[in-house]
Enzyme design. Structure first.
Site, PDB file in Angstrom:
ATOM      1  N   ASP A 113       0.807  -1.101   0.055  1.00 34.16           N
ATOM      2  CA  ASP A 113      -0.036   0.053   0.079  1.00 34.16           C
ATOM      3  C   ASP A 113       0.768   1.319  -0.054  1.00 34.16           C
ATOM      4  O   ASP A 113       2.060   1.059   0.432  1.00 34.16           O
ATOM      5  CB  ASP A 113      -0.824  -0.010   1.340  1.00 34.16           C
ATOM      6  CG  ASP A 113      -1.674   1.040   1.422  1.00 34.16           C
ATOM      7  OD1 ASP A 113      -2.391   1.327   0.336  1.00 34.16           O
ATOM      8  OD2 ASP A 113      -1.797   1.714   2.556  1.00 34.16           O
ATOM      9  N   ASP A 139      -0.198   5.127   0.979  1.00 33.33           N
ATOM     10  CA  ASP A 139      -0.241   6.076   1.895  1.00 33.33           C
ATOM     11  C   ASP A 139      -0.663   5.369   3.504  1.00 33.33           C
ATOM     12  O   ASP A 139      -1.439   4.469   3.523  1.00 33.33           O
ATOM     13  CB  ASP A 139      -1.630   7.054   1.848  1.00 33.33           C
ATOM     14  CG  ASP A 139      -1.619   7.735   0.450  1.00 33.33           C
ATOM     15  OD1 ASP A 139      -0.423   8.390   0.294  1.00 33.33           O
ATOM     16  OD2 ASP A 139      -2.442   7.607  -0.269  1.00 33.33           O
TER      17      ASP A 139
END
Length: 225
Positions: free
Chosen positions: A13, A15
């Site tokens: 991922d 952020d």
């Protein structure tokens, strides 16, 4: 069960996992608040919502505004965020050392994020990852986004690795749900963004890691499913 070797491939991922982008997001929110005569929002109040996406951040910043009206503000938020992109945030401490360790071991790594692809791609040269990131899939790249497993499955296919040999790392429950549905081992990034009511233990990831630096060592990674 842990592996003695680094994984064959890792998907991350963005952020809250690789990138502490909350300061950029806060600058965008503050620009929206200033345009409406409101003071800046404390970064600590916004940070837990960053991994939940643009709508959650706008809702946290303007809780008194009708949801339908806030929805119309999302393009405005994205415009402000694009102007602030990479200006304030940075990779979390230990991320660069961890990526370097993976690369030295021959591990292929890429990014699967719910951030719009055009914004994620603009960050790659800013971070020096443009040539290092083997695959990048955003929230609008495909017909589905996390927690649907499709983005993870397509990412694994594009780098030529079976999903069971590819590990997904994320800081949100959607990340772990997507990994499980894709048949990938998962790592819960405890250093990321979480609301008080979030319970990462209940997500049932394969391992939970406190700091990125721990992943610079092969024993910290889960083995293939």
């Amino acid at each position: 069960m842990t592996s003695r070797n680094f994984p064959k491939a890792v998907l991350f991922d963005l952020d809250g996992t690789l990138l502490d982008s909350a300061p950029d997001m806060a600058a965008a929110i503050d620009a929206m608040r200033a345009a409406r005569g409101q003071p800046p929002m404390p970064l600590a109040d916004l940070r837990p919502y960053v991994s939940k996406g643009a709508r959650a951040m706008v809702a946290a910043a303007f809780p008194q505004v009708d949801a339908a009206e806030r929805e119309r503000w999302i393009p405005e938020f994205l415009d402000h965020y694009q102007r602030e992109l990479g200006r304030h945030g940075a990779p979390f401490d230990g991320i660069e050392a961890m990526l370097a360790a993976l690369e030295q071991a021959g591990t292929v790594w890429g990014i699967v994020t719910n951030k719009p692809e055009y914004l994620a791609r603009q960050l790659m040269p800013v971070l020096g990852w443009e040539q290092r990131c083997a695959v990048l899939i955003g929230g609008d790249t495909l017909s589905a986004r996390k927690p649907d497993p499709l983005p993870l499955l397509v990412a694994a296919e594009r780098i030529g690795v079976e999903q069971r040999e590819c590990i997904y790392v994320g800081d949100d429950e959607r990340d772990i749900l997507a990994a499980r549905a894709a048949g990938m081992p998962s790592v819960v990034a405890l250093w990321g963004y979480r609301l008080d009511e979030d319970d990462p233990i209940a997500w049932q990831g394969d391992v939970m890691i406190d700091e990125p630096a721990e992943l610079a060592f092969p024993a910290a990674w889960p083995g293939p499913r």
